[in-house]
Design a protein around this motif. Structure first.
Motif, PDB file in Angstrom:
ATOM      1  N   ASP A  38       5.599 -33.795  -8.582  1.00 15.19           N
ATOM      2  CA  ASP A  38       5.072 -34.160  -7.272  1.00 15.19           C
ATOM      3  C   ASP A  38       4.538 -32.912  -6.586  1.00 15.19           C
ATOM      4  O   ASP A  38       4.704 -31.783  -7.074  1.00 15.19           O
ATOM      5  CB  ASP A  38       6.136 -34.857  -6.409  1.00 15.19           C
ATOM      6  N   ASP A  60       2.869 -41.384 -10.802  1.00 17.39           N
ATOM      7  CA  ASP A  60       2.899 -40.135 -10.049  1.00 17.39           C
ATOM      8  C   ASP A  60       2.437 -38.959 -10.891  1.00 17.39           C
ATOM      9  O   ASP A  60       1.883 -37.990 -10.380  1.00 17.39           O
ATOM     10  CB  ASP A  60       4.313 -39.848  -9.544  1.00 17.39           C
ATOM     11  N   TYR A  61       2.727 -39.009 -12.187  1.00 14.85           N
ATOM     12  CA  TYR A  61       2.277 -37.915 -13.036  1.00 14.85           C
ATOM     13  C   TYR A  61       1.630 -38.460 -14.293  1.00 14.85           C
ATOM     14  O   TYR A  61       1.801 -37.970 -15.385  1.00 14.85           O
ATOM     15  CB  TYR A  61       3.419 -36.951 -13.381  1.00 14.85           C
ATOM     16  N   VAL A  68      -2.551 -33.938  -8.559  1.00 17.71           N
ATOM     17  CA  VAL A  68      -1.269 -34.549  -8.217  1.00 17.71           C
ATOM     18  C   VAL A  68      -1.283 -35.030  -6.773  1.00 17.71           C
ATOM     19  O   VAL A  68      -0.778 -36.109  -6.452  1.00 17.71           O
ATOM     20  CB  VAL A  68      -0.115 -33.554  -8.453  1.00 17.71           C
ATOM     21  N   GLU A  70      -0.513 -38.817  -5.518  1.00 20.63           N
ATOM     22  CA  GLU A  70       0.584 -39.001  -4.571  1.00 20.63           C
ATOM     23  C   GLU A  70       0.083 -39.636  -3.279  1.00 20.63           C
ATOM     24  O   GLU A  70       0.700 -40.557  -2.734  1.00 20.63           O
ATOM     25  CB  GLU A  70       1.253 -37.659  -4.290  1.00 20.63           C
ATOM     26  N   ASN A 127       0.823 -43.639  -1.768  1.00 20.22           N
ATOM     27  CA  ASN A 127       1.555 -43.783  -0.509  1.00 20.22           C
ATOM     28  C   ASN A 127       0.674 -44.100   0.692  1.00 20.22           C
ATOM     29  O   ASN A 127       1.190 -44.340   1.786  1.00 20.22           O
ATOM     30  CB  ASN A 127       2.344 -42.503  -0.222  1.00 20.22           C
TER      31      ASN A 127
END
Length: 363
Positions: free
Chosen positions: A116, A192-193, A341, A345, A349
């Protein structure tokens, strides 16, 4: 000059199918002296694969966690290994990267820079404050950043072939099921990754002449086997005022949905547009430019086709090796890959709210 000794940390699919063939193309520049994995079985299997692919006279030395005598610490203590390529699960990579740097090794770690943004920032700060000044090189292996095709597209834009960029589209629609070799690997099942998601953002970062600045997105789970989320639809604004649509999913319901999606990147400008497509290991860039008469009136368009073989992994390793020799071209710098990233992220969100990518990725 003797070959420089390296080690590969990790023995998964990508280490076997991508890194070994890329290293094989480099000839005598480097020598794979050791491999590490958490288990003896996986490390030994990978070492045998390395011997076969690289046509070595003997298998690289094997290190693993099942015997303290051949632990990772023992590998990193070797003076004949100047650099390591880290291809481990992302949750353990930050710790291993710092351990390797502390042992005086140059590091090329597989994408992403960290799980993250917060961990990425911390890792970059520690590298820059403790190790960079001592001449140690750390690069993040985002092969799409090194791909000649994306760099050719960027040059076409910089040369003015499509004028000033106004808007763009990036579409990646993929199908995955329980039978895929990628199923249940963190590269695909944890967005996320997720490697595929990050690739697209890295591609845009290379191709577009202006930095990604703001993203507003919605994310969801289209396919129950790919939690927590497998789909992102985003609107992006760049620093120069251009903007784009980014569609990313691994949740296509059928193979045909993915095949007919036309996965590509298109960039439109005031004087034309270009399209980037990939097939069978070749990247094709079609550049369409408005033709004008002496009075500036449009008379049609021309098309120029550029084709580049996909060799990003080979190029990223070559770039890394040059950087360790003091010739840094900036490819795969950790700060730049942190943006990838940050984008994912932010998109996961956002829930429709604009997110400042520049502020989020600031170290």
């Amino acid at each position: 000059m003797p070959a420089k000794g390296i080690a590969i940390l990790g023995s998964g699919i990508f280490a076997t199918e991508a890194h070994l063939p890329a290293i094989a193309t480099l000839g005598d520049a480097i020598e794979l002296k050791a491999v590490y994995s958490r288990s003896n079985k996986s490390a030994s299997t990978f070492a045998q694969s390395a011997q076969d692919v690289l046509k070595l006279t003997h298998t690289p030395d094997v290190y693993h966690d099942e015997d303290p005598a051949v632990s990772l610490d023992k590998l990193l203590a070797r003076s004949d290994i100047f650099a390591v390529i880290v291809v481990l699960p992302i949750t353990v990579q930050p710790k291993v990267i710092l351990k390797a740097l502390a042992a005086g090794k140059h590091v090329l770690s597989e994408k992403p820079v960290a799980p993250d943004v917060s961990q990425g920032r911390a890792l970059i700060k520690e590298y820059e404050s403790k190790y960079k000044s001592h001449g140690l090189v750390w690069r993040v292996a985002e092969n799409f950043e090194a791909e000649p095709g994306y760099r050719a597209a960027r040059r076409a834009i910089e040369d003015g072939k499509i004028g000033k960029v106004t808007f763009y589209n990036a579409c990646v629609v993929n199908y995955i099921d329980e039978n895929s070799k990628w199923y249940n690997t963190p590269w695909r099942t944890v967005p996320d990754y997720q490697g595929g998601f990050l690739h697209t953002i890295a591609s845009l970062r290379v191709v577009l002449p202006s930095a990604l600045q703001t993203v507003s997105a919605f994310a969801s789970l289209a396919k129950d086997i790919l939690p927590p989320q497998d789909t992102i639809n985003a609107i992006v604004k760049n620093a120069d005022g251009s903007h784009g649509l980014v569609e990313l999913t691994w949740g296509a319901p059928t193979v045909t949905r993915a095949k007919q999606a036309g996965n590509n990147i298109t960039v439109t400008g005031t004087e034309g547009w270009l399209e980037i497509t990939r097939a069978s290991g070749v990247m094709r860039i079609a550049v369409h430019t408005i033709t004008r008469d002496k009075d500036g009136k449009s008379t049609g368009e021309t098309e120029e086709v550029i084709e580049e073989k996909e060799v990003g992994i080979q190029r990223e390793i070559e770039s890394f090796l040059r950087a360790t020799d003091g010739s840094d071209d900036g490819v795969d710098d950790p700060r730049s890959t942190l943006v990838d990233v940050a984008f994912i992220e932010a998109a996961l969100n956002s829930n429709g709210a604009p997110v400042d990518l520049v502020a989020l990725a600031k170290v």
